[in-house]
Design a protein around this motif. Structure first.
Motif, mmCIF file in Angstrom:
data_model
loop_
_atom_site.group_PDB
_atom_site.id
_atom_site.type_symbol
_atom_site.label_atom_id
_atom_site.label_comp_id
_atom_site.label_asym_id
_atom_site.label_seq_id
_atom_site.Cartn_x
_atom_site.Cartn_y
_atom_site.Cartn_z
ATOM 1 N N LEU A 111 68.800 -28.171 -26.766
ATOM 2 C CA LEU A 111 69.872 -28.569 -25.409
ATOM 3 C C LEU A 111 70.690 -30.176 -24.988
ATOM 4 C CD1 LEU A 111 69.251 -26.517 -21.534
ATOM 5 C CD2 LEU A 111 71.044 -26.477 -23.825
ATOM 6 N N ALA A 112 71.622 -30.436 -25.227
ATOM 7 C CA ALA A 112 72.311 -31.836 -24.860
ATOM 8 C C ALA A 112 71.323 -32.798 -23.475
ATOM 9 C CB ALA A 112 73.811 -32.139 -24.299
ATOM 10 N N PRO A 113 70.513 -33.701 -23.776
ATOM 11 C CA PRO A 113 69.526 -34.592 -23.553
ATOM 12 C C PRO A 113 70.505 -34.790 -21.745
ATOM 13 C CG PRO A 113 68.917 -35.363 -25.534
ATOM 14 C CD PRO A 113 70.427 -34.179 -25.742
ATOM 15 N N GLU A 114 71.211 -36.091 -22.290
ATOM 16 C CA GLU A 114 71.924 -36.503 -20.812
ATOM 17 C C GLU A 114 72.634 -35.307 -19.754
ATOM 18 O OE1 GLU A 114 72.792 -39.166 -18.220
ATOM 19 O OE2 GLU A 114 71.612 -39.041 -19.980
ATOM 20 N N ALA A 115 73.317 -34.302 -20.282
ATOM 21 C CA ALA A 115 73.972 -33.227 -19.908
ATOM 22 C C ALA A 115 72.461 -32.441 -19.197
ATOM 23 C CB ALA A 115 74.205 -32.013 -20.645
ATOM 24 N N VAL A 116 70.947 -32.222 -19.012
ATOM 25 C CA VAL A 116 70.436 -31.910 -18.795
ATOM 26 C C VAL A 116 69.874 -32.531 -18.132
ATOM 27 C CG1 VAL A 116 67.291 -31.104 -19.186
ATOM 28 C CG2 VAL A 116 69.501 -30.148 -21.398
ATOM 29 N N ALA A 117 69.954 -33.554 -18.259
ATOM 30 C CA ALA A 117 68.985 -35.032 -17.181
ATOM 31 C C ALA A 117 70.004 -34.479 -15.893
ATOM 32 C CB ALA A 117 68.946 -35.655 -17.727
ATOM 33 N N SER A 175 61.867 -35.573 -13.987
ATOM 34 C CA SER A 175 61.448 -36.158 -15.263
ATOM 35 C C SER A 175 63.128 -35.832 -16.006
ATOM 36 C CB SER A 175 60.499 -35.222 -16.276
ATOM 37 O OG SER A 175 60.460 -35.223 -17.118
ATOM 38 N N ARG A 176 63.677 -36.279 -16.371
ATOM 39 C CA ARG A 176 64.580 -36.791 -17.260
ATOM 40 C C ARG A 176 64.676 -35.233 -18.316
ATOM 41 N NH1 ARG A 176 68.959 -39.833 -16.553
ATOM 42 N NH2 ARG A 176 69.373 -39.575 -19.081
ATOM 43 N N THR A 177 63.620 -35.758 -18.788
ATOM 44 C CA THR A 177 63.286 -34.765 -19.693
ATOM 45 C C THR A 177 62.840 -33.420 -19.269
ATOM 46 O OG1 THR A 177 61.982 -36.489 -21.531
ATOM 47 C CG2 THR A 177 62.241 -33.732 -22.147
ATOM 48 N N PRO A 178 63.453 -32.396 -19.763
ATOM 49 C CA PRO A 178 63.054 -30.857 -18.780
ATOM 50 C C PRO A 178 62.268 -30.373 -19.196
ATOM 51 C CG PRO A 178 64.552 -30.357 -21.345
ATOM 52 C CD PRO A 178 64.609 -31.415 -20.679
ATOM 53 N N VAL A 179 61.126 -29.993 -18.082
ATOM 54 C CA VAL A 179 59.603 -29.244 -18.249
ATOM 55 C C VAL A 179 59.498 -28.317 -17.466
ATOM 56 C CG1 VAL A 179 57.209 -29.296 -16.869
ATOM 57 C CG2 VAL A 179 58.958 -31.763 -17.033
ATOM 58 N N LEU A 180 58.870 -27.011 -19.142
ATOM 59 C CA LEU A 180 58.475 -26.089 -18.847
ATOM 60 C C LEU A 180 56.981 -25.345 -18.406
ATOM 61 C CD1 LEU A 180 59.066 -22.750 -20.265
ATOM 62 C CD2 LEU A 180 58.344 -23.136 -22.993
#
Length: 257
Positions: A201-207, A95-100
């Protein structure tokens, strides 16, 4: 997005997407329909730029007790369930979105794989994590052979897989199997804090960060392929039939007889 089924509840809370396993009567053991519902939710959330973190959790006394073996009638049914493990784990880890993942109670088998595939796994100190495949004549799947070994090393991964011991959330954090453990009474507040931190957090950096770390530490695709092939063969053995019979009859199995 809001979708409620008998076994999976999917909701949106501002920037937080929530996927909640909702089959507490069977400790959130996964059937094929549940797996497909999770994949669908993960895919849709990952494609929605307004969702900044996805929270994966379970209802009742377990995060997930693994595959729902009690619900199958023939081996072919389990083949279908096994085939869904790869897409399920990939939808979480990729996932490009962080998963918790929020783990309370039991996380076993492919349920543990789901929790570990998340980018951040928060567990209660008294949670119980286990790879309980050997007792029914199977091998770990859902990417566990890679996810566990990459986190805690070969020796401890072998220990978990071969003995089926239950590892507490506190011990799992000490080993490095999960991101963090917290006392049960503080779990809800800490879960909200971590979700908020990840969402900010910055979405693209997280991805790019999660993709890079996953690629550097895991060969997940090959692990899933090996596991699917091995499990397909093991499902047709006399030892698996004996393991399931013993499980249902609440007795020790006799393998290799």
């Amino acid at each position: 997005m809001s979708e409620t089924t008998a076994s999976v509840v999917v909701t949106r809370d501002g920037a937080v997407g929530r996927v909640h396993l909702n089959a507490p009567d069977r400790l959130n053991a996964l059937d094929a329909a549940m797996g497909e519902a999770v994949v669908r939710a993960m895919t849709e959330f990952a494609a929605d730029p307004s969702i900044r973190v996805v929270v994966l959790s379970g209802e009742g006394r377990a995060f997930s007790a693994g595959a729902d073996l009690a619900g199958y009638e023939k081996v072919g049914d389990l083949d279908d369930l096994l085939a869904g493990a790869g897409p399920l784990i990939r939808s979480i880890s990729g996932s490009r979105t962080p998963v918790l993942s929020l783990v309370t109670g039991v996380a076993a088998g492919v349920g543990l794989s789901m929790a570990l595939a998340a980018h951040y796994s928060l567990v209660a100190d008294d949670a119980k994590l286990t790879l309980a495949f050997g007792g029914i004549g199977l091998m770990p799947d859902g990417g566990a052979t890679a996810l566990v070994a990459a986190s805690i090393g070969r020796a401890r991964a072998m220990r978990m897989a071969l003995t089926g011991e239950r590892v507490s959330g506190a011990q799992a954090a000490d080993w490095g199997l999960v991101s963090e453990s917290v006392a049960a009474e503080d779990f809800s507040a800490r879960a909200d804090a971590v979700a908020a931190q990840l969402a900010a957090l910055a979405p693209e950096a997280v991805a790019r960060t999660t993709a890079a770390i996953t690629a550097a530490s895991l060969d997940l695709d090959r692990a899933l392929d090996r596991e699917e092939s091995g499990q397909h063969a093991l499902l047709r053995t006399a030892d698996f039939a004996e393991g399931v019979s013993a499980f249902r009859e609440k007795r020790p199995p006799t393998f290799g007889a």
